[in-house]
Design a protein around this motif. Structure first.
Motif, PDB file in Angstrom:
ATOM      1  N   HIS C 114      81.774 -13.541   0.903  1.00 20.10           N
ATOM      2  CA  HIS C 114      81.331 -12.221   1.344  1.00 20.10           C
ATOM      3  C   HIS C 114      81.959 -11.840   2.684  1.00 20.10           C
ATOM      4  CE1 HIS C 114      78.515 -12.253  -1.877  1.00 20.10           C
ATOM      5  NE2 HIS C 114      77.977 -13.364  -1.456  1.00 20.10           N
ATOM      6  N   GLY C 115      82.655 -12.807   3.303  1.00 16.24           N
ATOM      7  CA  GLY C 115      83.299 -12.501   4.574  1.00 16.24           C
ATOM      8  C   GLY C 115      82.462 -12.917   5.762  1.00 16.24           C
ATOM      9  N   ASP C 116      81.281 -13.469   5.508  1.00 15.86           N
ATOM     10  CA  ASP C 116      80.442 -13.949   6.602  1.00 15.86           C
ATOM     11  C   ASP C 116      81.132 -15.132   7.270  1.00 15.86           C
ATOM     12  OD1 ASP C 116      78.037 -14.113   8.150  1.00 15.86           O
ATOM     13  OD2 ASP C 116      77.549 -15.908   6.997  1.00 15.86           O
ATOM     14  N   MET C 117      81.190 -15.094   8.583  1.00 15.17           N
ATOM     15  CA  MET C 117      81.999 -16.042   9.342  1.00 15.17           C
ATOM     16  C   MET C 117      81.146 -16.582  10.475  1.00 15.17           C
ATOM     17  SD  MET C 117      85.708 -14.726  10.596  1.00 15.17           S
ATOM     18  CE  MET C 117      84.852 -13.436  11.519  1.00 15.17           C
ATOM     19  N   ARG C 118      80.927 -17.890  10.519  1.00 16.16           N
ATOM     20  CA  ARG C 118      80.084 -18.404  11.599  1.00 16.16           C
ATOM     21  C   ARG C 118      80.395 -19.861  11.932  1.00 16.16           C
ATOM     22  NH1 ARG C 118      74.180 -17.901  10.404  1.00 16.16           N
ATOM     23  NH2 ARG C 118      74.781 -15.854   9.606  1.00 16.16           N
ATOM     24  N   VAL C 119      79.940 -20.268  13.120  1.00 17.44           N
ATOM     25  CA  VAL C 119      80.025 -21.674  13.500  1.00 17.44           C
ATOM     26  C   VAL C 119      79.120 -22.438  12.551  1.00 17.44           C
ATOM     27  CG1 VAL C 119      79.587 -23.373  15.302  1.00 17.44           C
ATOM     28  CG2 VAL C 119      80.463 -21.117  15.925  1.00 17.44           C
ATOM     29  N   PHE C 120      79.705 -23.280  11.738  1.00 16.36           N
ATOM     30  CA  PHE C 120      78.965 -24.001  10.713  1.00 16.36           C
ATOM     31  C   PHE C 120      78.399 -25.292  11.301  1.00 16.36           C
ATOM     32  CE2 PHE C 120      79.640 -27.107   7.064  1.00 16.36           C
ATOM     33  CZ  PHE C 120      78.383 -26.907   6.531  1.00 16.36           C
ATOM     34  N   VAL C 121      79.256 -26.069  11.872  1.00 17.66           N
ATOM     35  CA  VAL C 121      78.826 -27.281  12.575  1.00 17.66           C
ATOM     36  C   VAL C 121      79.730 -27.502  13.779  1.00 17.66           C
ATOM     37  CG1 VAL C 121      77.830 -28.590  10.638  1.00 17.66           C
ATOM     38  CG2 VAL C 121      80.283 -28.732  11.071  1.00 17.66           C
ATOM     39  N   CYS C 122      79.213 -28.255  14.748  1.00 27.61           N
ATOM     40  CA  CYS C 122      80.078 -28.773  15.798  1.00 27.61           C
ATOM     41  C   CYS C 122      79.541 -30.144  16.162  1.00 27.61           C
ATOM     42  CB  CYS C 122      80.153 -27.847  17.002  1.00 27.61           C
ATOM     43  SG  CYS C 122      78.650 -27.733  17.950  1.00 27.61           S
TER      44      CYS C 122
END
Lengths: 158, 158, 158
Positions: C114-122
């Motif tokens: 869907h284009g959602d973009m985020r910091v998934f893990v660090c």
């Protein structure tokens, strides 16, 4: 250290200079990172996988690079914002004579005047770089965005 | 490899050590990355561009660095959180004798005890580093944040 | 350049290859970054600090690595998404013969269809790498996530 590792360090330093020029708003230097008839295009992962020729942005030759920056400086109206390029993983994918091919990932954090700070885009680049007396220059640079959506007008180059 | 590339690799490794010391909560080592009378300050891009002398944080000399960490360990009350420094682009801007000047971009992802994870700050640093027998040391480090707003108290050093 | 700096560059290039293989969906190559009986595990900072033996993911030996990827390709149902690994700070923590120990930080930006973009893990990794004729290989890789929560099923390796 082998030639490939040295090539990797050379490309890494060159791309860092490129990113810092943009993040420092030294956009008038942008064209000079490319050869005289160098090309630049931005597309999406989806377009690339489907083989679609659509580009979000495309430039060929110093003239077009300069025009684009002039437009950005004078004609475009957009909310003031700054980029912070974060280079990701980089690998050398080819070496032939003076030409180095590489691919790399990147993320850009965009901060607006209101202080809003977010991951603006991420993705990968494929670069062909020629080494010469005047330092490395991009023959072509393809930026492939992970997301199909760009939230706002893509004004500043990546 | 030329001297500038070697200087870049030396600075890169040194700044990685710096960031990992902070991210690993080895804050008692922080002062030791600086010379005896080294300076450290954090400001914003806006302040820097307007030439405002306001700093968000400022330290000079090992005593002040240690005091700051003691305060953090004992006096400050803040929500537990950890930093994850992501170094960005790095370039060498000057070399004179044993002193290297560099600029770099960075991002910090902050994770709270509740698991909330977000881009906390991003921006750039300007560092002056002296090479010596005991390894590189920062003569001064200026951190310039892209955003004018810091969401929470800036407790842990950047 | 001293041996430690060269080791750092070797590990950096190797881990970049590792990350690009995953981000490029070349998951069938994953096992080949490890020795024949190499180990891989993912845990959280909290578990690690409390000494809890719980792992979020764990593999030993090429067979298990391959099984995991086969499962991912055929059995698992999950929302399509891509990773963009951003390597962080890296330091060499040990060198003995052909074996290099390192620690590093990283962030992954995840983009959904869907284009959602985020910091998934660090978080950070601790790696033990052996140098050999076939290139470097991971003896073991431990991934320690900063957050105790993983928003979604951890399907693709880190």
């Amino acid at each position: 250290m082998n030639d490939k590792l040295i090539a990797r360090l050379t490309v890494e330093a060159f791309l860092a200079d490129y990113m810092l020029a943009i993040d420092s708003d030294r956009l008038e230097e942008w064209h000079d990172f490319f050869t005289q008839d160098g090309t630049y295009r931005v597309t999406t992962r989806e377009n690339e996988e489907l083989g679609l020729p659509l580009n979000i942005m495309s430039c060929r030759g110093h003239g077009m690079f300069k025009d684009r920056i002039t437009a950005l400086r004078t004609a475009n109206i957009f909310e003031p914002h700054v980029y912070c390029h974060i280079p990701g993983a980089l690998r050398i994918t080819g070496m032939k004579g003076d030409v180095i091919e590489s691919e790399s990932t990147f993320t850009i954090i965009r901060t607006t005047n209101h202080g809003d700070m977010r991951v603006f885009v991420c993705g990968r680049t494929r670069d062909r770089i020629v080494l010469g007396e005047g330092g490395p220059k991009l023959i072509d640079r393809t930026v492939i965005l992970d997301s199909r959506q760009i939230e706002t007008l893509l004004v500043i180059p990546i």
